[in-house]
Design a protein around this motif. Structure first.
Motif: not given
Length: 371
Positions: A213-223
């Protein structure tokens, strides 16, 4: 008080010092061989010399001497122990403070015996040394035994720019359907963006089986931008996480607060870091941090209170730290609140400027006693 800053005008940190000191009432002059890249306050005297590169630090000596003889400043503050530190030593105007920045202490002296000799010579010539953090002051003393003070002069954070109050969704994260982990740094090997990507991939793989349920919400943002971009893009592809990783690219400094406000968790797994202004910016933005235990980063984080400190180069430890915050979002809110208060209590910009001015006054007074 007349103060000359001998420093790179292309750096936002140089400009912030110049503007902050001028706003506090000092008569500020900035001399640089680097082109001006940011807005200087009206009233600051700016000299951009035509010399460039390594040789330029030597060629500009006569021009700097001429300017100093005309202005007769109360003090000179040279920034960076290698380049502008060399110019200041050869100019030989006193009193002057040499501010060390990071790579000039941690990396430059390790290039060769000559590089180390140059930095040591420059450190010994100054009337006093200024360091942004205690760790870098210790490293400076390891290079050479100094019979002079090393003042701690941290970069402060502008409360008006980075301060926000976060509102969390019912899930405990900023967004109901997304958990955003990220960083705002140049894409250089020293900043360990590859370690962040590997740790994120490991986190995602683990949660897939334990907390889907948490895995599907994960995102990584690299600025950030830099030479490592294509290498990092390939790493993301090889780890099969391209669909949840976004490379935003380089943004201007005034956009950084907006980017920080999009992150639930800020991660800095640097391999070397002198101070860590980005950690202060994240903290004031009420963003909890995960940092490696290198350089000045641990000085800025209270472990398990304002963030989490992990062993350098330890992908497993970084993944575990991220997992801890992701699984227990109440910690995100708690650490974020604590981090913001810690920055407000210790690292606001006005206090940094006041501290620097008191250092100037101390060195000037000491030089008059010696005369």
């Amino acid at each position: 008080m007349k103060v000359i800053l001998l420093a790179g005008a292309n750096s936002i940190h140089t400009i912030r010092w110049a503007n902050g000191l001028q706003a506090a009432g000092l008569d500020v002059y900035l001399i640089s061989q680097h082109p001006l890249m940011h807005q200087l306050n009206e009233g600051i005297h700016y000299y951009e010399l035509p010399n460039r590169g390594v040789l330029g630090y030597f060629l500009m000596v006569s021009q700097v001497k001429k300017i100093l003889l005309e202005i007769k400043p109360d003090i000179v503050n040279a920034h960076y122990a290698s380049g502008y530190g060399t110019t200041a030593r050869l100019v030989n105007y006193h009193p002057y403070i040499l501010s060390v920045w990071g790579s000039d202490i941690y990396l430059f002296p390790k290039k060769s015996f000559l590089h180390k000799w140059l930095v040591k010579k420059n450190l010994l010539a100054a009337d006093a040394i200024a360091s942004t953090g205690h760790n870098m002051a210790l490293e400076t003393n390891k290079l050479v035994t100094l019979k002079k003070p090393i003042f701690i002069t941290p970069f402060g954070i502008d409360k008006e720019v980075f301060y926000i109050k976060r509102n969390y969704s019912a899930s405990g994260y900023l967004l109901e359907d997304k958990i955003v982990i990220g960083t705002v740094k140049s894409l250089k090997p020293v900043y360990g963006i590859d370690l962040l990507i590997q740790a994120f991939a490991q986190l995602k793989s683990h949660l897939k089986y334990t907390r889907p349920d948490l895995e599907k919400k994960l995102s990584l943002r690299i600025v950030g931008g830099g030479a490592e971009l294509q290498k990092l893009v390939r790493l993301v592809a090889n780890l099969k996480i391209s669909d949840v990783v976004e490379f935003v690219g380089q943004v201007s400094h005034d956009q950084v607060p907006t980017e920080l406000a999009k992150l639930d968790i800020y991660v800095a797994l640097s391999r070397s870091e002198s101070f860590g202004v980005a950690i202060l910016e994240a903290g004031l933005n009420q963003c909890p941090v995960i940092v490696s235990n290198v350089g000045g980063l641990p000085e800025l984080v209270i472990n398990n209170e304002t963030g989490i400190i992990v062993e350098s180069e330890n992908v497993n430890a970084a993944a575990d730290a991220m997992q801890k915050l992701v699984i227990y979002p109440e910690l995100i809110a708690s650490y974020a609140k604590n981090a913001q208060q810690h920055i407000l209590d210790n690292y606001v910009w006005d206090a940094s400027v006041t501290n620097m001015i008191s250092v100037f006054q101390s060195v000037i007074a000491d030089s008059k006693v010696k005369v």
